[in-house]
Structures are given as C-alpha cells and as structure tokens.
Design a protein around this motif. Structure first.
Motif, PDB file in Angstrom:
ATOM      1  N   LEU A 259       0.825  -1.209   0.000  1.00  0.00           N
ATOM      2  CA  LEU A 259       0.000   0.000   0.000  1.00  0.00           C
ATOM      3  C   LEU A 259       0.860   1.260   0.000  1.00  0.00           C
ATOM      4  CD1 LEU A 259      -3.010  -0.701   2.386  1.00  0.00           C
ATOM      5  CD2 LEU A 259      -2.959  -0.601  -0.108  1.00  0.00           C
ATOM      6  N   ILE A 260       1.892   1.243   0.854  1.00  0.00           N
ATOM      7  CA  ILE A 260       2.778   2.417   0.936  1.00  0.00           C
ATOM      8  C   ILE A 260       3.434   2.660  -0.412  1.00  0.00           C
ATOM      9  CG2 ILE A 260       4.933   3.249   1.944  1.00  0.00           C
ATOM     10  CD1 ILE A 260       4.069   1.742   4.527  1.00  0.00           C
ATOM     11  N   PHE A 261       3.914   1.573  -0.988  1.00  0.00           N
ATOM     12  CA  PHE A 261       4.583   1.664  -2.284  1.00  0.00           C
ATOM     13  C   PHE A 261       3.627   2.232  -3.340  1.00  0.00           C
ATOM     14  CE2 PHE A 261       6.048  -0.327  -6.265  1.00  0.00           C
ATOM     15  CZ  PHE A 261       7.342   0.196  -6.283  1.00  0.00           C
ATOM     16  N   ARG A 262       2.393   1.729  -3.317  1.00  0.00           N
ATOM     17  CA  ARG A 262       1.425   2.162  -4.325  1.00  0.00           C
ATOM     18  C   ARG A 262       1.053   3.626  -4.127  1.00  0.00           C
ATOM     19  NH1 ARG A 262      -4.447  -0.377  -4.945  1.00  0.00           N
ATOM     20  NH2 ARG A 262      -4.730   1.208  -3.339  1.00  0.00           N
ATOM     21  N   GLY A 267      -0.147   7.920  -5.913  1.00  0.00           N
ATOM     22  CA  GLY A 267      -0.851   8.960  -5.176  1.00  0.00           C
ATOM     23  C   GLY A 267      -1.940   8.401  -4.276  1.00  0.00           C
ATOM     24  N   VAL A 268      -2.649   9.319  -3.576  1.00  0.00           N
ATOM     25  CA  VAL A 268      -3.660   8.897  -2.616  1.00  0.00           C
ATOM     26  C   VAL A 268      -4.877   8.333  -3.339  1.00  0.00           C
ATOM     27  CG1 VAL A 268      -5.097   9.665  -0.712  1.00  0.00           C
ATOM     28  CG2 VAL A 268      -2.850  10.675  -1.070  1.00  0.00           C
ATOM     29  N   ASP A 269      -5.398   7.249  -2.764  1.00  0.00           N
ATOM     30  CA  ASP A 269      -6.489   6.547  -3.427  1.00  0.00           C
ATOM     31  C   ASP A 269      -7.598   6.358  -2.397  1.00  0.00           C
ATOM     32  OD1 ASP A 269      -8.039   4.605  -4.709  1.00  0.00           O
ATOM     33  OD2 ASP A 269      -6.700   2.995  -4.027  1.00  0.00           O
ATOM     34  N   LEU A 270      -8.685   7.098  -2.502  1.00  0.00           N
ATOM     35  CA  LEU A 270      -9.698   7.112  -1.448  1.00  0.00           C
ATOM     36  C   LEU A 270     -10.524   5.838  -1.319  1.00  0.00           C
ATOM     37  CD1 LEU A 270     -11.771  10.257  -0.577  1.00  0.00           C
ATOM     38  CD2 LEU A 270     -10.522   8.672   0.889  1.00  0.00           C
ATOM     39  N   PRO A 271     -11.100   5.335  -2.405  1.00  0.00           N
ATOM     40  CA  PRO A 271     -11.948   4.165  -2.236  1.00  0.00           C
ATOM     41  C   PRO A 271     -11.164   3.026  -1.556  1.00  0.00           C
ATOM     42  CG  PRO A 271     -11.876   4.835  -4.538  1.00  0.00           C
ATOM     43  CD  PRO A 271     -10.982   5.751  -3.798  1.00  0.00           C
TER      44      PRO A 271
END
Ligand code: UDP
Ligand code: MG
Length: 331
Positions: A259-262, A267-271
């Motif tokens: 998740l951190i890598f992504r 960038g930030v991914d809300l869903p």
C-alpha cells in the motif's frame, strides 16, 4: 502379599467389577444374571461395585435388593447425577480387588468377555481393553463425529487413545492406584487411561445395541465431552493462535508495504471501504475465536482450582452375610 511379584498364572485374584448405573431399570435384572453367569465361570473371587449415578427410576432400589441378597455386591449411591466419568471414578476408588473390570450396565459390553480379559492379565498384561469391531448400531452421524474426534485428539495429544475403545476394560490394581492418584477434577477417563500407560493389549468384540432404555448421550453432551477431552489433554488450541497471529501479521506487513509503495507511486487513493471492512471483520472474528478458546481453558482452570470433589457419596450399601438388615457403612 506383594502384588508385583505374585505369579499371575496361578493366583486367584479378587476381581472388582465396577458398574455405573444411570436409569438402567429396564435391563438391570438381565445384566446381573449375565454378569453372575460370566463370573461363576471364572476361577477367581469377585465383588461387584455398583455406582448409582443419581438414577431417577427404581435402579437404586433394585441395586440395594441385590446387595442385600448377595454380600459380594456393594452399592454406592451418589448424591446426584455426576456423569459417567465421575461415577466410574467413584467405583474405582471404592473397589478393593486385585483386578478391576469396568463395564457398562446396558449389556453393550458383554460380561462373557471378562474371562478372556482375565486370561490376558494372567499372561502379564496390566490393562486389557475392549475394542468394538463395528459401530453398526451407531448412526452415521455418530460414527463420523466419533472418527473425527479420535483423529483430532490423537494428532493433538502425545498419549493417543485407541480408536473405538470404550471404558470396557480390565486393569491391574497398580494401574487403578495410579489413576486414583491423578488429581484432576475433569475426569476424561479415556484420556487418563491412555496417559497412565502400562502394558496394554486389546480384545476385539462385537458391540451390540443397547439392551433396553436409551443412551444418555445427546450430541450436545458428546460435543461438550469432546471439548473436555481435548482441553484436558492438549494445549494446542491455545498455542495455535500464536501462529495464526504471526501469519496474519506477516500478511498485513506485506500488504502495508504494498500500500505504501502504491501510494508513493500512484498517489492517494480514497476508495477502500470494502477491503477495510473485510480486514476488520476478519480480524475481529479471529480475535473472538481466540478469546473463546482462552475462555474454554480459563473456565477449566477455574473448575480445577476450586478443588471440589469429583463426586459425593450419599450412602454405601454393603451387607454382611449374616446381617441382612443394616448397611455396614453409611456416609
Ligand atoms: N451412565 C452413568 N451416568 C450418566 C450416564 C450414563 O453412570 O450420567 C452409565 C450408564 O448407566 C451405563 C454407562 O454409563 O452403564 C454407559 O452409558 P450409555 O449407555 O448411556 O452410553 P453409551 O453406551 O451410549 O456410550
Ligand atoms: Mg450404552
């Protein structure tokens, strides 16, 4: 007499037949007839220790009449229904014989086998247990669950219980004494028998259906019996959570790294509601299960530390040959 050095091939031992009774009125007469027939054919002295486990029918009256007629019959009246394991414990503690035989009162354990068992004892075996050849009289559900239980139990404990062996067995006095010394209150007898060990052998027999009456074991009782057995003889269910926790932690760590890598890359991914819910519910479930397992053990520790007796005897009926009126011991 030093029992360890006695020559068993010629000895005439005292056999104590220990029988638990719970509402066994319908076939009780037949049981005594068959047992007496079997014992008469054996070259040994014998006594019958009957434990009335709080029967609500006329079992006790019948047993007392039997004791009155036959001084070799001793009856322990427990103060209520304590369950078969406790009743057996009571019987084992009251038996005075050089050899003990545990047998059910419903004629599912054929008394005629006692002679063969004693012959094996004379050969030098300390424990001779009956193994049922078939379970035709049990329902399919019971057979499957029983099988599953033995497999699980034997994987989890270092002292395997032979599959399809019940409580029907003969044991030497030394074995009975060791059993009596075990301090635990949860008497899972099959497990205790296996734990004490000693030179053992099996005799296969065909186990008929109940002569009369019905089994006191519902599925719910059997389930609780199985839980007692597993938790008294294995701590695996407690320890397994360490590994489950470890596994889940490693997976979470990997997922977090991903998740951190992504986030760094895309960038930030809300869903993310669905995945969050899944993780929370899954972990919540695991935590509740592990708490429940700890609770199972804690409950048993609680029962053990209270140190209550395994059973309470209300009265003992044992009549001397000359004096058929008064019991020689009441407690
Ligand atoms: N029994 C007992 N207390 C109980 C239940 C059973 O002493 O609470 C005795 C019962 O009278 C019989 C033996 O234990 O002599 C075996 O019981 P049952 O036939 O119900 O068990 P199953 O043969 O189905 O294992
Ligand atoms: Mg039975």
């Amino acid at each position: 007499m030093n029992r360890n050095t006695v020559d068993r091939t010629t000895a005439s031992p005292l056999i104590s037949v220990v029988v638990p009774f719970f509402n066994e009125e319908p076939a009780i007469e037949q049981f005594f007839r068959q047992l007496a027939d079997a014992l008469e054919g054996i070259e040994a002295e014998w006594e019958i220790v009957c434990v009335d486990d709080g029967s609500r029918d006329h079992t006790l009256q019948y047993l007392v009449a039997e004791a009155r007629a036959n001084p070799r019959v001793k009856v322990l009246e427990l103060s209520r229904n304590f369950g078969k394991e406790s009743a057996l414990t009571a019987g084992i503690e009251a038996a005075t014989g050089d050899v003990l035989v545990l047998i059910d009162a419903d004629l599912q354990d054929p008394p005629s086998l006692i002679g063969q068992m004693l012959a094996r004892w004379r050969e030098g075996y300390d424990v001779v247990y009956g193994v049922r050849q078939s379970r035709d009289h049990d329902s399919l559900g019971k057979r499957i669950t029983a099988n599953g239980f033995y497999r699980l139990f034997n994987r989890l404990t270092p002292t395997p219980v032979p599959a399809n062996a019940g409580d029907f067995r003969l044991m030497d006095r030394r074995v009975a004494d060791r059993l009596r010394e075990l301090p635990e209150r949860t008497r899972f007898m099959k497990g205790l028998f296996a734990w004490v060990g000693f030179k053992s052998t099996a005799i296969a027999y065909h186990r008929p259906g109940r002569e009369a009456g019905q089994s006191a074991w519902s599925y719910w009782k059997l389930w609780n019996f199985a839980l007692d057995g597993l938790t008294s003889f294995s701590t695996m269910p407690l320890r397994v959570w360490t590994y489950v926790g470890l596994g889940v932690s490693v997976l979470s760590f990997l997922y977090a790294t991903f998740l951190i890598f992504r986030t760094l890359v895309a960038g930030v991914d809300l869903p993310g509601y669905a995945s969050l819910m899944v993780v929370i519910l899954f972990l919540g479930g695991i935590q509740l299960i592990s708490l429940g397992v700890i609770g199972e053990y804690l409950g048993r520790v609680f029962i053990e530390v209270k140190q209550r007796p395994v059973y309470l005897v209300d009265r003992i009926y044992h009549f001397a040959p000359s004096d058929p009126e008064t019991p020689d011991g009441e407690s």
